[in-house]
Design a protein around this motif. Sequence first.
Motif, mmCIF file in Angstrom:
data_model
loop_
_atom_site.group_PDB
_atom_site.id
_atom_site.type_symbol
_atom_site.label_atom_id
_atom_site.label_comp_id
_atom_site.label_asym_id
_atom_site.label_seq_id
_atom_site.Cartn_x
_atom_site.Cartn_y
_atom_site.Cartn_z
ATOM 1 N N ALA A 87 0.834 -1.215 0.000
ATOM 2 C CA ALA A 87 0.000 0.000 0.000
ATOM 3 C C ALA A 87 0.862 1.256 0.000
ATOM 4 O O ALA A 87 0.575 2.226 -0.709
ATOM 5 C CB ALA A 87 -0.933 -0.011 1.203
ATOM 6 N N THR A 88 1.897 1.241 0.840
ATOM 7 C CA THR A 88 2.936 2.284 0.874
ATOM 8 C C THR A 88 4.250 1.539 1.025
ATOM 9 O O THR A 88 4.316 0.564 1.771
ATOM 10 C CB THR A 88 2.768 3.191 2.119
ATOM 11 N N ARG A 89 5.266 1.980 0.341
ATOM 12 C CA ARG A 89 6.541 1.265 0.479
ATOM 13 C C ARG A 89 7.093 1.407 1.901
ATOM 14 O O ARG A 89 6.813 2.390 2.583
ATOM 15 C CB ARG A 89 7.539 1.787 -0.544
ATOM 16 N N VAL A 147 -0.172 14.381 -4.859
ATOM 17 C CA VAL A 147 -1.479 13.940 -5.375
ATOM 18 C C VAL A 147 -1.659 12.465 -5.005
ATOM 19 O O VAL A 147 -0.790 11.649 -5.297
ATOM 20 C CB VAL A 147 -1.533 14.124 -6.915
ATOM 21 N N THR A 148 -2.792 12.128 -4.379
ATOM 22 C CA THR A 148 -3.043 10.807 -3.779
ATOM 23 C C THR A 148 -1.947 10.495 -2.736
ATOM 24 O O THR A 148 -1.217 9.524 -2.844
ATOM 25 C CB THR A 148 -3.181 9.666 -4.829
ATOM 26 N N CYS A 149 -1.922 11.333 -1.717
ATOM 27 C CA CYS A 149 -0.840 11.298 -0.703
ATOM 28 C C CYS A 149 -0.994 10.162 0.292
ATOM 29 O O CYS A 149 -0.080 9.921 1.089
ATOM 30 C CB CYS A 149 -0.788 12.628 0.035
ATOM 31 N N GLN A 161 -10.344 14.775 -0.566
ATOM 32 C CA GLN A 161 -11.042 15.184 -1.794
ATOM 33 C C GLN A 161 -10.679 14.218 -2.923
ATOM 34 O O GLN A 161 -9.542 13.746 -2.997
ATOM 35 C CB GLN A 161 -10.559 16.609 -2.119
ATOM 36 N N ASP A 162 -11.631 13.974 -3.799
ATOM 37 C CA ASP A 162 -11.331 13.213 -5.023
ATOM 38 C C ASP A 162 -10.445 14.107 -5.895
ATOM 39 O O ASP A 162 -10.837 15.232 -6.214
ATOM 40 C CB ASP A 162 -12.651 12.875 -5.734
ATOM 41 N N VAL A 163 -9.296 13.611 -6.287
ATOM 42 C CA VAL A 163 -8.346 14.475 -7.026
ATOM 43 C C VAL A 163 -8.942 14.959 -8.345
ATOM 44 O O VAL A 163 -8.521 15.994 -8.862
ATOM 45 C CB VAL A 163 -6.991 13.787 -7.311
ATOM 46 N N ARG A 164 -9.926 14.217 -8.884
ATOM 47 C CA ARG A 164 -10.516 14.638 -10.156
ATOM 48 C C ARG A 164 -11.342 15.907 -9.990
ATOM 49 O O ARG A 164 -11.634 16.585 -10.957
ATOM 50 C CB ARG A 164 -11.398 13.521 -10.728
ATOM 51 N N ILE A 220 -3.369 15.667 -1.198
ATOM 52 C CA ILE A 220 -4.777 15.415 -1.539
ATOM 53 C C ILE A 220 -5.020 13.909 -1.587
ATOM 54 O O ILE A 220 -4.252 13.181 -2.233
ATOM 55 C CB ILE A 220 -5.142 15.939 -2.970
ATOM 56 N N ASP A 221 -6.071 13.462 -0.941
ATOM 57 C CA ASP A 221 -6.446 12.041 -1.007
ATOM 58 C C ASP A 221 -7.901 11.944 -0.558
ATOM 59 O O ASP A 221 -8.355 12.762 0.236
ATOM 60 C CB ASP A 221 -5.565 11.209 -0.069
ATOM 61 N N PHE A 222 -8.634 10.944 -1.070
ATOM 62 C CA PHE A 222 -10.027 10.843 -0.615
ATOM 63 C C PHE A 222 -10.247 9.733 0.411
ATOM 64 O O PHE A 222 -11.394 9.426 0.739
ATOM 65 C CB PHE A 222 -11.018 10.809 -1.770
#
Length: 293
Positions: A55-57, A84-86, A133-136, A105-107
């Motif tokens: 999921a995360t290194r 973005v998608t942190c 938040q949704d990055v889109r 930013i991450d949802f």
Amino acid sequence: MTDKLNQSLTEALWKIYNRPDSPEPWAMGGNLPWDDPDFSKRMLREHLDESHGAATRVTKERLMQIDWMWKKLGLQPGARLLDVTCGPGLYAVEFARRGCEITGIDFGPASIAYAQNLARSEGVANRCTFVQQDVRHMDYGNANFDAATFIYGQLAVFKREEARALLAQIASALKPGGKLCVELLNQNRVDKKHNTWWFTDNKGLWGNRPFLHLGERFWNEEEKISIERFHLIHLETGKLDQITLCDQTYVVETMVSMMKQAGFAAVEVYPAWDNLPLYDAEEWIVYVASKTC
Ligand SMILES: C[S@@+](CC[C@H](N)C(=O)[O-])C[C@H]1O[C@@H](n2cnc3c(N)ncnc32)[C@H](O)[C@@H]1O
């Protein structure tokens, strides 16, 4: 077994039996339910688990990547960095510890809450803004970031046209000459064989009660998309969850041209994470794009 459970289990099995042979890309969303509160809590455990990097290194590898991005993105204390998608902020907070001003930013609700707490406990909350938040749908206003990161393959979970829009949106949030680091799966290394597997468990990502996980992997040659379809039968209730996970792959030339169309002037390409000793480095290609000055 009650009649009701019996009926639910039977219905679940018939639904699986009657599934389309090959899933339509993106038909069922094409992504994990990262923004579901319960799933997000369970996923957070995986992000923080140092026994694997799925999921995360793990920390040792993450720090090597951070050193690498620090140099390639030309970061220095005071630099404004967009992540973005942190996820749970394990990269972002380290960048903040080194002096950057971070917007992450991450949802995923549990991830964003964790990132905010981590920033506080590391004493860098004044340099960190985490947005759920949704990055889109993110509006960066008049942001003028020095650099941005979009790592661990997340650009690939969006359709091509969404990926184009995201690249353009990030480019417009960067200052002239600002840099973006994107990490994407190497199309040549993606497993293209049809594959199925199953397991049972009562812990992990799919919940803490007994379940049966049935997995299938497909390769859509026309669209160059890897598709995984999971059928999860919750054995105590008979509830069926079906999730389709799509990974849009790109050849290097296509990604470089998409980045240029989005507003980046030059793109450096680093196969295999520039040979950093990461457990899965060979699977990835890293792009460092510089916005037109
Ligand atoms: C594999 S994790 C990587 C997180 C982080 N970059 C890291 O390496 O630790 C992918 C992340 O992307 C986020 N994500 C996926 N789709 C998203 C979307 N549409 N908007 C915001 N975040 C999203 C998930 O919530 C998750 O935290």
